[in-house]
Design a protein around this motif. Sequence first.
Motif, PDB file in Angstrom:
ATOM      1  N   SER A 737       0.851  -1.187   0.000  1.00 48.52           N
ATOM      2  CA  SER A 737       0.000   0.000   0.000  1.00 48.52           C
ATOM      3  C   SER A 737       0.891   1.243   0.000  1.00 48.52           C
ATOM      4  O   SER A 737       2.099   1.156   0.241  1.00 48.52           O
ATOM      5  CB  SER A 737      -0.895  -0.002   1.231  1.00 48.52           C
ATOM      6  OG  SER A 737      -0.107   0.177   2.388  1.00 48.52           O
ATOM      7  N   ARG A 738       0.267   2.393  -0.242  1.00 44.00           N
ATOM      8  CA  ARG A 738       1.037   3.644  -0.223  1.00 44.00           C
ATOM      9  C   ARG A 738       1.642   3.874   1.162  1.00 44.00           C
ATOM     10  O   ARG A 738       2.753   4.377   1.286  1.00 44.00           O
ATOM     11  CB  ARG A 738       0.123   4.808  -0.581  1.00 44.00           C
ATOM     12  CG  ARG A 738      -0.299   4.812  -2.025  1.00 44.00           C
ATOM     13  CD  ARG A 738      -1.376   5.841  -2.271  1.00 44.00           C
ATOM     14  NE  ARG A 738      -1.834   5.764  -3.647  1.00 44.00           N
ATOM     15  CZ  ARG A 738      -3.073   6.020  -4.035  1.00 44.00           C
ATOM     16  NH1 ARG A 738      -3.983   6.384  -3.175  1.00 44.00           N
ATOM     17  NH2 ARG A 738      -3.417   5.929  -5.302  1.00 44.00           N
ATOM     18  N   TYR A 739       0.893   3.486   2.183  1.00 35.31           N
ATOM     19  CA  TYR A 739       1.375   3.643   3.555  1.00 35.31           C
ATOM     20  C   TYR A 739       2.617   2.776   3.763  1.00 35.31           C
ATOM     21  O   TYR A 739       3.619   3.233   4.315  1.00 35.31           O
ATOM     22  CB  TYR A 739       0.258   3.252   4.536  1.00 35.31           C
ATOM     23  CG  TYR A 739       0.672   3.286   5.982  1.00 35.31           C
ATOM     24  CD1 TYR A 739       0.539   4.452   6.727  1.00 35.31           C
ATOM     25  CD2 TYR A 739       1.192   2.148   6.601  1.00 35.31           C
ATOM     26  CE1 TYR A 739       0.919   4.497   8.059  1.00 35.31           C
ATOM     27  CE2 TYR A 739       1.583   2.190   7.930  1.00 35.31           C
ATOM     28  CZ  TYR A 739       1.444   3.351   8.657  1.00 35.31           C
ATOM     29  OH  TYR A 739       1.833   3.386   9.973  1.00 35.31           O
ATOM     30  N   PHE A 742       5.572   4.240   2.131  1.00 31.56           N
ATOM     31  CA  PHE A 742       6.039   5.387   2.913  1.00 31.56           C
ATOM     32  C   PHE A 742       6.881   4.911   4.094  1.00 31.56           C
ATOM     33  O   PHE A 742       7.953   5.443   4.365  1.00 31.56           O
ATOM     34  CB  PHE A 742       4.833   6.196   3.386  1.00 31.56           C
ATOM     35  CG  PHE A 742       5.140   7.185   4.469  1.00 31.56           C
ATOM     36  CD1 PHE A 742       5.854   8.349   4.182  1.00 31.56           C
ATOM     37  CD2 PHE A 742       4.724   6.973   5.783  1.00 31.56           C
ATOM     38  CE1 PHE A 742       6.130   9.271   5.184  1.00 31.56           C
ATOM     39  CE2 PHE A 742       5.007   7.886   6.780  1.00 31.56           C
ATOM     40  CZ  PHE A 742       5.716   9.033   6.485  1.00 31.56           C
ATOM     41  N   GLN A 746      10.697   5.836   4.826  1.00 29.75           N
ATOM     42  CA  GLN A 746      10.669   6.935   5.790  1.00 29.75           C
ATOM     43  C   GLN A 746      12.060   7.257   6.330  1.00 29.75           C
ATOM     44  O   GLN A 746      12.807   6.383   6.721  1.00 29.75           O
ATOM     45  CB  GLN A 746       9.745   6.570   6.953  1.00 29.75           C
ATOM     46  CG  GLN A 746       9.324   7.758   7.751  1.00 29.75           C
ATOM     47  CD  GLN A 746       8.326   7.347   8.826  1.00 29.75           C
ATOM     48  OE1 GLN A 746       8.200   6.176   9.165  1.00 29.75           O
ATOM     49  NE2 GLN A 746       7.625   8.316   9.372  1.00 29.75           N
TER      50      GLN A 746
ATOM     51  N   GLU B  41      -3.786   1.311   8.762  1.00 29.48           N
ATOM     52  CA  GLU B  41      -2.705   2.045   8.103  1.00 29.48           C
ATOM     53  C   GLU B  41      -3.294   2.760   6.903  1.00 29.48           C
ATOM     54  O   GLU B  41      -3.866   2.121   6.011  1.00 29.48           O
ATOM     55  CB  GLU B  41      -1.608   1.078   7.684  1.00 29.48           C
ATOM     56  CG  GLU B  41      -0.998   0.377   8.883  1.00 29.48           C
ATOM     57  CD  GLU B  41       0.013  -0.707   8.525  1.00 29.48           C
ATOM     58  OE1 GLU B  41       0.768  -1.107   9.410  1.00 29.48           O
ATOM     59  OE2 GLU B  41       0.020  -1.145   7.353  1.00 29.48           O
ATOM     60  N   THR B  42      -3.141   4.050   6.895  1.00 27.95           N
ATOM     61  CA  THR B  42      -3.929   4.861   5.964  1.00 27.95           C
ATOM     62  C   THR B  42      -3.071   5.848   5.193  1.00 27.95           C
ATOM     63  O   THR B  42      -2.126   6.427   5.738  1.00 27.95           O
ATOM     64  CB  THR B  42      -4.990   5.654   6.779  1.00 27.95           C
ATOM     65  OG1 THR B  42      -5.798   4.708   7.459  1.00 27.95           O
ATOM     66  CG2 THR B  42      -5.851   6.536   5.902  1.00 27.95           C
ATOM     67  N   SER B  43      -3.415   6.037   3.927  1.00 25.27           N
ATOM     68  CA  SER B  43      -2.860   7.165   3.164  1.00 25.27           C
ATOM     69  C   SER B  43      -4.034   7.923   2.557  1.00 25.27           C
ATOM     70  O   SER B  43      -5.029   7.312   2.163  1.00 25.27           O
ATOM     71  CB  SER B  43      -1.892   6.677   2.086  1.00 25.27           C
ATOM     72  OG  SER B  43      -2.575   5.906   1.138  1.00 25.27           O
ATOM     73  N   ILE B  45      -4.831  10.953  -0.310  1.00 28.81           N
ATOM     74  CA  ILE B  45      -4.265  11.812  -1.357  1.00 28.81           C
ATOM     75  C   ILE B  45      -5.327  12.839  -1.742  1.00 28.81           C
ATOM     76  O   ILE B  45      -6.504  12.513  -1.864  1.00 28.81           O
ATOM     77  CB  ILE B  45      -3.782  10.954  -2.547  1.00 28.81           C
ATOM     78  CG1 ILE B  45      -2.972  11.764  -3.530  1.00 28.81           C
ATOM     79  CG2 ILE B  45      -4.908  10.272  -3.275  1.00 28.81           C
ATOM     80  CD1 ILE B  45      -2.155  10.901  -4.491  1.00 28.81           C
ATOM     81  N   PHE B 114       3.766  13.474   5.670  1.00 28.41           N
ATOM     82  CA  PHE B 114       3.077  13.771   4.415  1.00 28.41           C
ATOM     83  C   PHE B 114       4.060  14.289   3.383  1.00 28.41           C
ATOM     84  O   PHE B 114       5.146  14.761   3.719  1.00 28.41           O
ATOM     85  CB  PHE B 114       1.890  14.727   4.622  1.00 28.41           C
ATOM     86  CG  PHE B 114       2.232  16.121   5.075  1.00 28.41           C
ATOM     87  CD1 PHE B 114       2.513  17.116   4.154  1.00 28.41           C
ATOM     88  CD2 PHE B 114       2.233  16.443   6.429  1.00 28.41           C
ATOM     89  CE1 PHE B 114       2.800  18.401   4.570  1.00 28.41           C
ATOM     90  CE2 PHE B 114       2.517  17.726   6.857  1.00 28.41           C
ATOM     91  CZ  PHE B 114       2.810  18.713   5.924  1.00 28.41           C
ATOM     92  N   GLN B 123       0.020  13.845  -0.207  1.00 31.28           N
ATOM     93  CA  GLN B 123      -0.299  12.521   0.303  1.00 31.28           C
ATOM     94  C   GLN B 123       0.027  12.468   1.797  1.00 31.28           C
ATOM     95  O   GLN B 123       1.160  12.735   2.189  1.00 31.28           O
ATOM     96  CB  GLN B 123       0.511  11.483  -0.465  1.00 31.28           C
ATOM     97  CG  GLN B 123      -0.017  10.083  -0.277  1.00 31.28           C
ATOM     98  CD  GLN B 123       0.256   9.239  -1.522  1.00 31.28           C
ATOM     99  OE1 GLN B 123      -0.393   9.395  -2.535  1.00 31.28           O
ATOM    100  NE2 GLN B 123       1.226   8.381  -1.433  1.00 31.28           N
ATOM    101  N   TYR B 125       0.089  10.296   5.451  1.00 32.33           N
ATOM    102  CA  TYR B 125       0.229   8.929   5.953  1.00 32.33           C
ATOM    103  C   TYR B 125      -0.163   8.931   7.429  1.00 32.33           C
ATOM    104  O   TYR B 125       0.428   9.671   8.225  1.00 32.33           O
ATOM    105  CB  TYR B 125       1.661   8.440   5.774  1.00 32.33           C
ATOM    106  CG  TYR B 125       2.130   8.579   4.350  1.00 32.33           C
ATOM    107  CD1 TYR B 125       1.739   7.666   3.372  1.00 32.33           C
ATOM    108  CD2 TYR B 125       2.923   9.659   3.967  1.00 32.33           C
ATOM    109  CE1 TYR B 125       2.141   7.812   2.058  1.00 32.33           C
ATOM    110  CE2 TYR B 125       3.330   9.818   2.646  1.00 32.33           C
ATOM    111  CZ  TYR B 125       2.933   8.889   1.700  1.00 32.33           C
ATOM    112  OH  TYR B 125       3.319   9.034   0.407  1.00 32.33           O
TER     113      TYR B 125
END
Lengths: 762, 181
Positions: A737-739, A742, A746, B41-43, B45, B114, B123, B125
């Motif tokens: 996922s995008r999370y 990241f 990070q 767990e979240t994003s 946009i 972000f 985006q 996070y």
Amino acid sequence: MNKILLFLISLTSLASFSQKKFAQLDHELPTANEYRTASGAPGHKYYQQKADYKMSITIDDKTQKLSGNEIITYTNNSPDKLTYLWLQLDQNLFADSSDSKKIEVEKMEDFKSVGDIRKKMFYYDGGFKIESITTIGGQKMRYFINKTMMRIDIDKPLLPGASISFQIKWWYNINDRIAVGGRSGYEYFEDEDNYLYTLAQFFPRMCVYNDVTGWQNKQFLGRGEFTLPFGDYEVSITVPSDHIVGATGECQNYKSVLSSEQLKRLELAKKATQPVFIVNQAEAEKTEKDKASKTKTWIYKAYNVRDFAFATSRKFIWDAQNQPIGNKNVLCMSYYPKEGNPLWEKYSTKLVAHTIKTYSKYSTDYTYPVAISVHAKWIGMEYPMICFNGGRPEADGTYTEGEKYGMWGVIIHEVGHNFFPMIINSDERQWTWMDEGLNTFVQYLTEQEWERNYPSRRGPAHLIADYMRGDKKFISPIMTNSESIFQFGNNAYGKPATALNILRETVMGRELFDFAFKTYCERWKFKHPTPADFFRSMEDASAVDLDWFWRGWFYGTDNVDISLDDVKWFQLNTQNPDIEKAFLKDQKNKSDVHIGVDRNKKEIKETVNEKDATIDDFYGKRDIYKVDFLDRKEFEEFKEKLDPKDQELLNAKKQFYEIQFSNIGGLVMPLILEFTFVNGTKKVIRVPVEIWRQYEDRVSKVFIFDDEISSVRLDPFLETADTDLDNNSWPRVEFPSRYQLFKQQQSKENPMQREKRLLNGN
Amino acid sequence: MKSLLTAVLLIFSACFNEIGAHPFYFAFAEVEFNELNNSLETSIIASAHDLESLLKEKNIISKTLDNAKQNETEYHAINEFLNQHFSVYALDSLTFSAYDSKLPPQSEFVLEGFEVLLDGNVQFYLSTVVQKPVHELFVTFDLLMDRYSDQQNKLSFRYRGRKFTYNFLNATKSQFIKLDV
């Protein structure tokens, strides 16, 4: 018999079902006629009206009021008698009678703060104040204003081929664009008490009358933009004498409005390959401190344009350079206040030049004499030869990288609108996508030629996937009227631009697409195309049946989600007993064994037949994997029946893979497959979309290779806007996922801090 | 009723911004329920320009989103703002029913970082730990809806290898997401 009947019924239903996605657009497209042909080209009786304007405009810088006086000469090239004329009064969007505020869906929670209430109750005395409408001889003409439209009644019908001239006087309060919003208006610079005007829709404009809509007099509600006929303009603009004016067309009296030094610089700019200042920042800063009390009149002429706009301010810095297009020179110019620098002096004019050059390559040559970018905070709005663009650095002159790309993108986009819809003059009021979508597509191509790997917001297929997935109830087909679209940007800009990109990269290929797209542009330059003209031209010039594509992408709301469900592996039976029996023995040895067999091996030391040799008979003693004389004889006889090519094929050790695909999203697309072999090599195979033509939910395909594969990936180059990549691989691969991405990347350092640490060696 | 009308005074600004062509109106969230640590767990946009302008209007940030990264107060204010417009309530079968509409405490998201992307999007996070057992999530996702009536938000929920997408509009700002499907 029953079985046969059932079989026939199922075949029939399958066939009719399969017609849905690949059916021709017979019902959707209008019947071709003598005005618009089935090939997508203008027909032999194609016509369009002409509206010529002679205008005098005055800006009162103290009251921010625009006054105008215009003579419109309207020529009826249609075969019809016209008994009245329709004009557009776009400024009435800001009038009390406007529907735009009334039709806003509201809830009480929209009024939850005093600020919200003030917004809702804000009043501004906008809208045209029509003073008179007369014949050239001065006789009053009867007219009726219906919100943003005005009908003028004419004494005698306007016959085919005839012209009529009439005069309108009007004024209106120019809107504060920052407070009120809108595509044009003024920006007030409080610190220095100065105004920067970007003015458009400032005059009553003729509606289009044509073979498709009759009069296109659909009210202006704020979103669906403008539908305008071509014509010639002569416009006098009177402004404070210290103002610099930029406008549609060529200035006819630079000698009386510019200084000799400015004239000299302008002449230099006309031949320059880099921007040359006609008014530089120091000069503009000096001018903006004083306020002239006198006025000057700037006179412009523009030919074969569908509209006219201008910008005026004493704050303007002005630079220009030449850009040759075909055998013509185009003067590319930018007008901006100091607040636009350092971005604007560095990039604006170069972007204008790059844009008209690149768009000319992909669509049709830019034939106007000038192309102008004007800096206006926040917005991006287009008019013939001139556009108003945002991209303002911070007050301290710094800007983020995002701001820079935002400014680049908006200038390319708005200058690009010179082609769609200023030259290829579609009906914006009805179809936003015909200008925004096509323009966003060429914008993407232009951005990619400006900088390698330019981070374009729209164009690449995978960028539209988020929008296309989910409940279809809240997604509009592209073929939806501009006012009724859910998610305007993704629908009218992003999805059509993506669709064209997919046609170019995946369905048609660049060569066929570019030729067909250019054909459409050349056919319809300085004309009024419709969606059908576009769809038909693209097919006509390419010999690619695209009805399925238009149906799925433009008329439908399905998304792409093709799943690679299953891979089955086969090898050919060579019939050679030495090979096949050894293979079977190997398979047997590798097969799973019940736990009891294994345990019995250890616990039962000897079975009866192992102890007593008389127990096993023929069956008990035979080795089924042993190759005997008969096996070999039969194989020799089999070989004798085969020709050498078949024998070669049998011995080639080909690997067969039957792959199952299911169409979960509903939108059919070609299958693009990347096979990775055990030896590490890769092969890409493209299966045309027509594989779905009869079975649109589920298909299978057999792929034959020399080597064994280790994995398969569907849509490996992100070409199809597949909304779920997790079902695109065998063996299955779940994408993070995008999370998760990241978290993997990070770092508490920013890139510059890391660079510093690198340089310091720690 | 009256108290609703006398809420916070906001700075007056653009009234008819929607009258001009505005091509955005979207926010996309991707949420995955990580069962190992029981976290969402979240994003998210969204259009950086839209959000930046709204956050400035609400005095949450003073300059740009990029600047806010370096400013602890603004960063926390953004976190709070996101929790107001992306709220999740983790429901077990006992805490919520059609007859008893009491919601458990909101699962507060922590803004982990972000990025302002070069294509004009931003985006965010975020993550939050939810209390077990969870059968259903009640999600409200109305980011930017009070600014743009045409705003349409979407949420893709990833759970045990499956993906579901939910739409959020001005008329439907909240959705139930069942975990035991």
